[in-house]
Design an enzyme around this catalytic site. Structure first.
Site, short mmCIF file in Angstrom:
data_model
loop_
_atom_site.label_atom_id
_atom_site.label_comp_id
_atom_site.label_asym_id
_atom_site.label_seq_id
_atom_site.Cartn_x
_atom_site.Cartn_y
_atom_site.Cartn_z
N PHE A 402 0.82 -1.23 0.00
CA PHE A 402 0.00 0.00 0.00
C PHE A 402 0.85 1.27 0.00
O PHE A 402 2.06 1.20 0.02
CB PHE A 402 -1.11 -0.02 1.04
CG PHE A 402 -0.76 -0.17 2.50
CD1 PHE A 402 0.51 0.04 2.99
CD2 PHE A 402 -1.77 -0.51 3.42
CE1 PHE A 402 0.79 -0.08 4.34
CE2 PHE A 402 -1.50 -0.63 4.77
CZ PHE A 402 -0.21 -0.42 5.22
N GLU A 403 0.18 2.40 -0.09
CA GLU A 403 0.82 3.71 -0.33
C GLU A 403 1.59 3.71 -1.65
O GLU A 403 2.64 4.34 -1.78
CB GLU A 403 1.76 4.10 0.82
CG GLU A 403 1.14 4.12 2.20
CD GLU A 403 0.12 5.23 2.43
OE1 GLU A 403 -0.10 6.07 1.53
OE2 GLU A 403 -0.47 5.24 3.52
#
Ligand code: FAD
Length: 593
Positions: A402-403
């Site tokens: 994620f990110e």
């Protein structure tokens, strides 16, 4: 401000002195106290509940979040006028690091305080900040960030969620689906990205979970961070008041990306905390477990693992706080120029996009290394669900996803630096062309006597020259098609990361020597020695891979010779250096570096 700072990516062509970098050893009393408060919270509220919460006890997670809000931990990034504590970016990162050791609580907390709250703080108008940020800052409300869709993950702008203005002009009617939304199970407020009518780019909306038509699916069953709620959300003709459009129409993609830059930096800090926790677990176990009649911490192979855990974590930490302070200075500059506090913060943060991507990729891969070795140090016990390292192992894996996945962020490291140079932020291409043209004449740059740090910084400068040669080589060979050549972009990105992290490490230890004296930094020099020695090897390999991809055989031979010169470093007894690092860890029975 008398400190020299560099623009994002400028480290490729400019050097900086150690006096100009901020190092963690310079945290002030208040910053240390805030970190201690976060640590106390983990010890008293999080660790006793971590197994219960991982059985997907949503109420418990929510009550932990609320408690952290009551203690003021949620307001660290929020200015005082919105019920926060308005702390510097360095302090925010230190708090993020500490909370990062909190397993799934860390994910829920960071999602709330970061991507769940800050879009409204940074881009909201006064009314939106008063209505929402004042309550998000105290935990009265919990936030979520809704960008990803079934067909729009890495390609975030490809989302199909749509909004159109109602006939009376009072609402946007929202339809669509989001997935993988952290905190979705209990968040009161969602920042939802959607396209208005047939717009090419996204807009952003503040959506309350109780708006009719918002449907939240049950939680996903995940590999790790099981205590954090992750759901799909459906929007069926949801009436979002026009006052809840965040920023301007079409500004959503910019908001989404800026917030992701912030998220990447904070993730870089989170993983440091998780890595230090894993190192502590490793050394404590190694100092208790006996085999062949002796503690396993006496075995060379175990010392190697412990030392390598420390080396990578310490190096990553050096870069984390170096860039955090650069961000603080830029935010202050924007504020003195009259910028609104929220915009000053996000503009300062998103300026450092190159370094944000570096911290995210490097830090998450350090954590995966550290936790993997932590499991190994525990042997069979590392595979037991009763052990913290087993949870840490499963929880750590998400950080590479994620990110922005590490694949996307690796590409961003090079791409963003090149774009900034094209925009004129710093002169890259002429220097790269000159180095490339004169590559066969390049030397290792040594001239006369040099002290320890001069030598290490010369190596770093040579690594930078290798990057520039690579950038010129791939840009001239592939031109506009370069974006399709992800493998060579990855080679250059990997060299950039080793170089930025390595430079930050060397400058930190040089500054530390100035503060503490030579005798006190001996073990830190061991860390520098091993890191730089290994980095040179990795850089040589990555550069050669790129060269063979963009050169014909004859040109490649000459360029490879140049790379051999630029990656030449003096030999290091890495075995003894690692043993000394491990011995200090073992002696302290914990990470005290
Ligand atoms: C536990 C969890 C929590 C999350 N929380 C949130 C949240 O709160 N809010 C939110 O909006 N999203 C959230 N996400 C979504 C997350 O950001 C996405 O999963 C991530 O961006 C990747 O998108 P994807 O899953 O669609 O993978 P894809 O984009 O389909 O990628 C699949 C693979 O292809 C690679 N790939 C894709 N494009 C390229 C390219 N151009 N070049 C090279 N490789 C490429 C990827 O790196 C990856 O390895 C969360 C996800 C998880 C698992």
């Amino acid at each position: 401000m008398n400190r020299k700072t560099l623009k994002s990516g400028e480290f490729l062509v400019e050097n900086i002195e150690s006096k100009d970098v901020f190092i963690p050893e310079e945290f002030n009393e208040e910053q240390r106290m805030i970190a201690q408060t976060c640590q106390d919270f983990l010890n008293t509220e999080v660790y006793p509940n971590v197994d219960k919460v991982d059985k997907q006890d949503r109420e418990l997670m929510l009550s932990m979040l609320k408690k952290s809000g009551e203690l003021g931990l949620m307001g660290i990034s929020i200015p005082e006028e919105y019920n926060g504590f308005g702390q510097s970016f360095v302090t925010q990162m230190l708090a993020a690091e500490t909370i990062g050791a909190g397993y799934s609580f860390s994910v829920a907390f960071m999602a709330h305080c970061g991507i769940g709250t800050l879009p409204i703080m940074y881009y909201g108008n006064e009314d939106q900040r008063q209505r929402y940020v004042t309550k998000l800052a105290t935990g009265e409300l919990v936030g979520a960030y809704c960008l990803t869709e079934p067909g729009a993950g890495s390609d975030a702008n490809a989302g199909k969620t749509n909004a159109h203005l109602s006939e009376d002009g009072k609402h946007y009617i929202l339809n669509g689906q989001k997935m993988w939304i952290t905190n979705a199970g209990f968040a009161d407020i969602q920042t939802v990205f959607a396209k208005i009518d047939n717009d090419r780019v996204l807009s952003a909306f503040i959506v309350e979970k109780n708006f009719p038509g918002v449907v939240i699916n049950p939680d996903e069953h995940k590999m790790g961070i099981k205590g954090s709620s992750t759901c799909q959300i459906f929007y069926n003709d949801v009436k979002v008041p026009v006052e809840n459009l965040l920023g301007k129409r079409g500004e959503g993609f910019r908001i989404a990306l800026s917030i992701l830059h912030m998220g990447r930096l904070k993730l870089g800090a989170n993983v440091l905390g998780a890595a230090k926790k894993a190192i502590n677990d490793s050394v404590k176990y190694a100092n208790e477990r006996k085999q062949f009649g002796t503690l396993i911490s006496t075995f060379g192979a175990i010392k190697y693992k412990l030392a390598e855990q420390v080396i990578r974590t310490y190096a990553s930490e050096s870069a984390t706080y170096r860039v955090s302070k650069d961000i603080d200075d830029l935010i202050e500059q924007y504020k003195t120029e009259g910028c609104d506090k929220g915009r000053a913060s996000i503009d300062g943060i998103s300026h450092y996009a190159v370094e944000a991507a570096i911290l995210k990729v490097f830090g998450s891969e350090v954590l995966d290394y550290v936790i993997d070795e932590a499991v190994q140090v525990h042997g069979g016990m590392g595979y037991s669900a009763e052990m913290a390292v087993e949870k840490g192992y499963r929880d750590s894996r998400i950080n590479r996803i994620f990110e922005g996945t590490n694949e996307i962020n690796r590409l961003l490291v090079v791409d963003t630096a090149m774009k900034r140079a094209m925009k004129g932020d710093f002169k890259l291409f002429d220097k790269a062309a000159e180095l490339f043209t004169n590559a066969s004449k390049l030397t290792d740059g040594k001239s006369g006597n040099e002290d320890y740090f001069q030598e290490k910084l010369r190596y770093i400068d040579n690594f930078k020259r290798a990057i520039l040669i690579g950038i010129h080589g791939v840009s001239t060979k592939f031109g506009k098609q370069l974006v399709q050549e992800e493998e060579v972009l990855n080679n250059i990105s990997n060299i950039m990361m080793e170089t930025y992290i390595g430079e930050s490490l060397v400058l930190r230890v040089q500054k530390l020597q100035g503060i503490k004296g030579e005798a006190a930094v001996a073990v830190y020099k061991d860390i520098v020695d091993v890191f730089v020695y290994d980095a040179a090897d990795k850089i040589r390999k990555q550069a050669c891979d790129a060269i063979y991809a963009f050169s014909d055989a004859a040109a490649a031979t000459s360029l490879v010779n140049t790379i051999e010169t630029l990656t030449k470093v003096s030999g290091v007894n890495t075995k003894d250096a690692r043993r000394r690092i491990a011995d200090r860890l073992i002696e302290n029975n914990g990470y005290k570096f």
